[in-house]
Write a protein that holds these residues in place. Structure first.
Motif, PDB file in Angstrom:
ATOM      1  N   HIS A 163       0.811  -1.214   0.000  1.00 28.12           N
ATOM      2  CA  HIS A 163       0.000   0.000   0.000  1.00 28.12           C
ATOM      3  C   HIS A 163       0.851   1.273   0.000  1.00 28.12           C
ATOM      4  N   LEU A 164       1.867   1.316   0.862  1.00 26.58           N
ATOM      5  CA  LEU A 164       2.677   2.531   0.934  1.00 26.58           C
ATOM      6  C   LEU A 164       3.437   2.770  -0.371  1.00 26.58           C
TER       7      LEU A 164
ATOM      8  N   LEU B 263       1.658   7.339  -6.481  1.00 30.07           N
ATOM      9  CA  LEU B 263       0.719   8.441  -6.728  1.00 30.07           C
ATOM     10  C   LEU B 263       1.355   9.780  -6.359  1.00 30.07           C
ATOM     11  N   GLN B 264       2.074   9.787  -5.246  1.00 35.95           N
ATOM     12  CA  GLN B 264       2.735  11.013  -4.803  1.00 35.95           C
ATOM     13  C   GLN B 264       3.761  11.475  -5.841  1.00 35.95           C
TER      14      GLN B 264
ATOM     15  N   PRO C 293       4.187   7.605   2.701  1.00 38.27           N
ATOM     16  CA  PRO C 293       5.277   6.625   2.800  1.00 38.27           C
ATOM     17  C   PRO C 293       6.070   6.660   4.092  1.00 38.27           C
ATOM     18  N   ASN C 294       6.199   7.825   4.729  1.00 30.60           N
ATOM     19  CA  ASN C 294       7.013   7.909   5.955  1.00 30.60           C
ATOM     20  C   ASN C 294       6.180   7.876   7.227  1.00 30.60           C
TER      21      ASN C 294
ATOM     22  N   GLU D  78       0.728  11.356  15.680  1.00 26.46           N
ATOM     23  CA  GLU D  78       1.469  11.919  14.558  1.00 26.46           C
ATOM     24  C   GLU D  78       0.535  12.410  13.458  1.00 26.46           C
ATOM     25  N   ALA D  79      -0.485  11.628  13.153  1.00 21.00           N
ATOM     26  CA  ALA D  79      -1.426  12.014  12.096  1.00 21.00           C
ATOM     27  C   ALA D  79      -2.126  13.321  12.442  1.00 21.00           C
ATOM     28  N   VAL D  80      -2.561  13.451  13.697  1.00 15.89           N
ATOM     29  CA  VAL D  80      -3.257  14.670  14.114  1.00 15.89           C
ATOM     30  C   VAL D  80      -2.321  15.875  14.046  1.00 15.89           C
TER      31      VAL D  80
END
Length: 358
Positions: free
Chosen positions: A186-187, A193-194, A235-236, A243-245
């Motif tokens: 997935h990553l 895409l990135q 990816p990272n 971390e996401a928030v």
């Protein structure tokens, strides 16, 4: 026939033994450290085929009362401590997925417990009357038990009803779609895409009930949680909720103009985590009523138990926020991570699942 269970299921019996041996439970901080604050245990109620109550007396015994009000057993508290220590050793050293522990089962029979997990229609695993010495209240509360002795448990379970659909902000050819869908990881697919300069834009929460539940929490919640899930797909990413928030807060998609932007987004996530922990599920209409109205009990890897009492809501929220992560679904489940065409645009589905770090 001997009782068998996994480490998490045996942890519930361990919690019963240990709490009755200690006669109290300490509060924990956001990092699972035991605080000086503690709650004396006045009664533990367990309902299986029959109801039993476990009450400490002034002579350091646990008096077991059956559903007719009769004394079923009277056992020293230090016996509960010894049995809990022996059980902890068995749980920690056993390598099987499911296993029997004859010594623990024998003691369970002495105290009227016949099942590893008391039947429950809600998220409460154990019901306790505690004495909150700060408020002088003595409520009967339901607690959810989480254990670090086995595999990390989920906070919010995945299903097709937790799918989130995104629209790609640039057109792709059929060859592009086929090439990216052929990437196994997935990553790596997201990195491709990135590299093409493609970003995912929130389209919708597919399931109406789950979408309404998120709206019930906060009108911004569907788009907010979708933004966090995209961060987890970078990816990272380390997949931690925190971390996401923090990354979403830097982007500030809702244009919050207050002094503490991070607190604005942290609060939204903590609302979701708390409600998912204490009652909200994706598939059932949520009305804000908590099942595990006491909070959380966590069996730590060293056997200590810490309590996150709902009266100390900030502590419960901080614990959940600091100890959870996103979990990515398998490509073979819930239509996760594949590109597809619809209405002239290209879309991708990501799937929301939240698991404890440990």
């Amino acid at each position: 026939m001997a009782l068998t269970g996994n480490k998490g299921e045996w942890s519930e019996i361990y919690a019963l033994f240990r709490l009755l041996g200690d006669g109290k439970v300490h509060a924990g901080d956001a990092n699972l450290n035991k605080l000086d604050i503690y709650y004396p245990i006045l009664n533990i109620i367990r309902e299986e085929s029959k109801r039993y109550e476990y009450k400490p007396d002034v002579e350091q015994n646990i008096v077991v009362i059956d559903e007719d009000g009769n004394e079923y057993a009277r056992i020293p508290m230090n016996r509960f401590m010894q049995e809990s220590a022996d059980l902890l050793d068995e749980i920690k050293t056993n390598k099987q997925r499911a296993f029997a522990i004859p010594q623990a089962e024998t003691f369970m029979n002495e105290i009227g417990a016949t099942k590893l997990k008391a039947p429950s229609k809600d998220k409460a695993d154990i019901h306790i009357i505690i004495h909150d010495m700060r408020t002088n209240m003595k409520p009967l509360l339901g607690f959810s038990i989480k254990s670090q002795l086995g595999s990390a448990s989920t906070l919010l379970n995945a299903g097709e009803n937790t799918n989130i659909t995104y629209r790609l902000d640039k057109p792709l050819t059929d060859d592009d779609i086929e090439r990216i869908n052929a990437i196994d990881k997935h990553l790596a697919r997201m990195e491709a895409l990135q590299d093409m300069g493609v970003k995912l834009r929130f389209a919708c929460i597919e399931d109406e009930t789950f979408n309404n539940n998120l709206l019930f929490l906060d009108m911004c919640m569907p788009e907010f949680i979708a933004s966090c899930l995209v961060i987890d797909s970078l990816p990272n990413s380390t997949s931690t909720i925190k971390e996401a928030v923090e990354t979403v807060a830097k982007d500030n998609p809702f244009n919050f103009t207050g002094k503490d932007t991070l607190a604005f987004y942290e609060h939204k996530m903590k609302v979701l985590l708390l409600d998912a922990a204490l009652g909200m599920t994706p598939g059932k209409e949520w009305k804000g009523r908590y099942d595990a109205n006491g909070g959380y009990l966590v069996v730590k890897s060293d056997g200590d138990i810490v309590c996150y009492h709902f009266y100390n809501r900030n502590d419960v929220e901080d614990y959940l926020y600091n100890n959870t992560r996103f979990e990515r679904a398998s490509r073979s489940r819930h239509h996760f991570g594949s590109l597809f065409r619809g209405d002239g645009d290209v879309y991708m589905k990501l799937n929301l699942q939240i698991r404890f770090i440990k």
